[in-house]
Design a protein around this motif. Structure first.
Motif, mmCIF file in Angstrom:
data_model
loop_
_atom_site.group_PDB
_atom_site.id
_atom_site.type_symbol
_atom_site.label_atom_id
_atom_site.label_comp_id
_atom_site.label_asym_id
_atom_site.label_seq_id
_atom_site.Cartn_x
_atom_site.Cartn_y
_atom_site.Cartn_z
ATOM 1 N N ASN A 113 0.820 -1.204 0.000
ATOM 2 C CA ASN A 113 0.000 0.000 0.000
ATOM 3 C C ASN A 113 0.854 1.255 0.000
ATOM 4 O O ASN A 113 2.040 1.227 0.369
ATOM 5 N N HIS A 131 -1.276 8.112 2.986
ATOM 6 C CA HIS A 131 -2.580 8.199 3.648
ATOM 7 C C HIS A 131 -2.461 8.113 5.161
ATOM 8 O O HIS A 131 -3.408 8.437 5.881
ATOM 9 N N ASP A 132 -1.299 7.666 5.648
ATOM 10 C CA ASP A 132 -1.127 7.407 7.075
ATOM 11 C C ASP A 132 -0.545 8.638 7.753
ATOM 12 O O ASP A 132 0.634 8.959 7.558
ATOM 13 N N HIS A 164 -5.967 12.205 0.793
ATOM 14 C CA HIS A 164 -5.269 10.958 0.493
ATOM 15 C C HIS A 164 -6.265 9.806 0.367
ATOM 16 O O HIS A 164 -7.355 9.835 0.942
ATOM 17 N N LYS A 188 -6.178 5.513 0.584
ATOM 18 C CA LYS A 188 -5.400 4.313 0.871
ATOM 19 C C LYS A 188 -5.658 3.273 -0.204
ATOM 20 O O LYS A 188 -6.799 2.969 -0.529
ATOM 21 N N CYS A 224 -4.137 9.020 -4.810
ATOM 22 C CA CYS A 224 -4.643 10.249 -4.205
ATOM 23 C C CYS A 224 -5.072 11.279 -5.251
ATOM 24 O O CYS A 224 -6.149 11.866 -5.149
ATOM 25 N N SER A 264 -4.117 -4.650 7.481
ATOM 26 C CA SER A 264 -4.016 -4.370 6.055
ATOM 27 C C SER A 264 -3.180 -5.451 5.385
ATOM 28 O O SER A 264 -2.727 -6.415 6.011
#
Length: 509
Positions: A114, A118-119, A150, A152, A363, A474
């Motif tokens: 991934n 996004h984190d 963002h 994921k 994104c 995930s």
């Protein structure tokens, strides 16, 4: 001084779970003091759009462009979708003097599944203290990433071909720090192509997605001649008549793909073209005289609140004039609703080009696909192809399948699929319920225990309520550390060389 990055057995492209290993080769011609040697694995998604003029009322209510961009200005957006660090020297943080000669530093990365942007925790960790990591070298300006929207998802494929508008690139970069206020750090980078593994495929079913279009030929005109005038001149008039060419054929053409509609890079089309008879006719001699199959890609480009869609096409099969033409149906006496399937031999050997990237969504970029088929059908008075004339009645029908997914053809390891299916089979966790303070009872009032809530059954208890507190892991959390990347993979060339200069405008700080 010279710097070079040598990769160990580099493939045509890398994919998720691959190990990228190599050496940084440094050649010195004089003694140098080196503080740190940092190798980075990076992936970036860049987009750029021009601010349009306010041509209608809706544009007046468009949100303010970040950075104060005005009409005609180029606005950019950049996402760090991949960022990994490997400090190859030194181990103890001490700067040492290197003598002239060749020096090598080994590095090793594992490509995740991934994206990272996004984190917020990962972005904040990349900032470090004051924008510096604990080792004293600058990692990246993660604060910009925290201000963007963002998504994921799996890392997107390498993508170019949209100059000054969009691109996705992957790099291996090395920074050699030289202590000293007036000494410049040495940097070098090498690009590589990336193609992601495909998501788990749904189970095969007998269902099909289709696009269909019925049609009826116009009646052929019969020629009536009349004698007139003293000089014997003739005048002719044309009027519709079913007696000349028979009852016009009425047919429905349909294009069908297995549902869900999935095409695979470098594999043939699982397409079926079927003709169905709609009405009885005396003469049902209809020929397929031309066929074109086109894959259409739509690339959605987003920069903050500006959006644009680019259309790309790949011709998978094109025959402006089939020779010999293909006769639909075996006999004019076929019953109504009889079906005839066009032979797949026309396109069975035509594979998707290796420049087609799989469908993805990240994104600020997304790629979707559709399939467009153009069929030209001609009505002839007899079953002989020689009866087809240039002026024979013909019709061109478009068939469109607008929702088609393209997979990379790189199947994820079975261990990963098993792990994901196990995690998906877990029962859903209950939502957190805010604690409620019971009202204080007055003097002399007996307090009754609260009635059980059916949404929070008592058999779960304290242990059961916290058992599924965390979200399912995930892909990265589910896979084992020793899990290697897929072995089988198709050919993929992308559009341009991975080390070609970037075509994107400079990002404004």
């Amino acid at each position: 001084m010279s710097i070079r990055i040598a990769l160990d057995n580099p493939p045509e492209f890398y994919t998720n779970l691959d190990f990228i290993s190599g050496r940084v080769i440094l050649v010195l011609h004089r003694p140098e003091t080196i503080g740190n040697v940092i190798v980075k694995l990076e992936g970036e998604s860049h987009t750029a759009l021009t601010v349009p003029s306010t041509g209608d009322r809706d544009d007046l209510y468009r949100g303010r462009i970040p950075g104060g961009g005005g009409v005609g200005d180029i606005i950019t957006e950049s996402h760090k979708i991949l960022y990994r660090l490997f400090q190859v020297y030194p181990d103890d943080g001490a700067a040492l003097a290197f003598q002239p000669g060749t020096h090598e530093f080994k590095f090793n990365f594992k490509v995740p599944l991934n994206n990272i942007c996004h984190d917020p925790k990962a972005m904040s960790a990349l900032l470090g203290i004051g924008g510096l990591s604990g080792s004293g070298f600058r990692t990246m300006d993660g604060s910009k990433q925290l201000m963007l929207q963002h998504v994921k998802g799996t890392l997107p494929p390498s993508l170019t071909g949209f100059p000054q508008e969009a691109e996705i690139r992957y790099y291996i970069k090395v920074t050699i720090q030289r202590p000293g206020f007036f000494k410049e750090n040495w940097r070098y980078q090498v690009g590589f192509k990336f193609l992601p593994v495909e998501p788990p495929r749904p189970a095969k079913t007998s269902q099909e997605a289709f696009a269909r279009r019925p049609f009826t030929f116009r009646p052929q005109a019969a020629l009536h001649q009349k004698k007139s005038s003293f000089f014997g001149s003739r005048s002719s008039t044309a009027s519709p008549s079913s007696g000349a060419g028979g009852t016009p054929p009425s047919i429905e053409m349909s294009a069908r793909l297995p549902f869900p509609s999935i095409l695979t890079c470098n594999e043939p089309l699982p397409l079926r073209l079927i003709a169905r008879k709609l009405a009885p006719t005396e003469q049902q001699h209809v020929y397929l005289t031309a066929l074109e199959i086109v894959l259409v890609g739509h690339t959605q480009v987003r920069v903050h609140n500006l959006e644009n869609t680019e259309r790309s096409t790949w011709i998978l099969f094109s025959a402006p004039q089939l020779s010999p033409p293909i006769q639909l149906f075996n006999s004019p006496t076929d019953p109504v609703d009889a079906e005839f399937e066009i032979p797949k031999t026309l396109w069975k050997d035509r594979r998707l080009p290796n420049t087609v990237a799989p469908s993805f969504r990240t994104c600020n970029l997304a790629r979707t696909y559709g399939l467009e088929i153009m069929l030209t059908l001609t009505w002839a008075p007899s079953s002989s192809p020689s009866s087809l004339k240039p002026n024979s009645p013909s019709i061109t029908l478009p068939l469109k399948l607008s929702k088609v997914d393209v997979y990379s053809g790189i199947r994820p390891p079975q261990e990963l699929l098993n792990s994901v299916s196990t995690q998906n089979s877990r029962p859903p966790r209950l939502p957190n319920r805010p604690p409620q303070q019971p009202p204080r009872p007055g003097p002399g009032v007996n307090v009754q225990p609260p009635a059980p809530d059916p949404l929070y059954p008592p058999q779960l208890g304290t242990v059961g309520a916290t058992m599924y507190e965390e979200a399912p892991p995930s892909y990265d959390e589910a896979m084992a550390d020793q899990l290697a990347g897929p072995a089988a993979r198709p050919a993929y060339s992308g559009v341009t060389a991975e080390n070609a200069p970037s075509t994107m405008p400079a990002e404004k700080s």
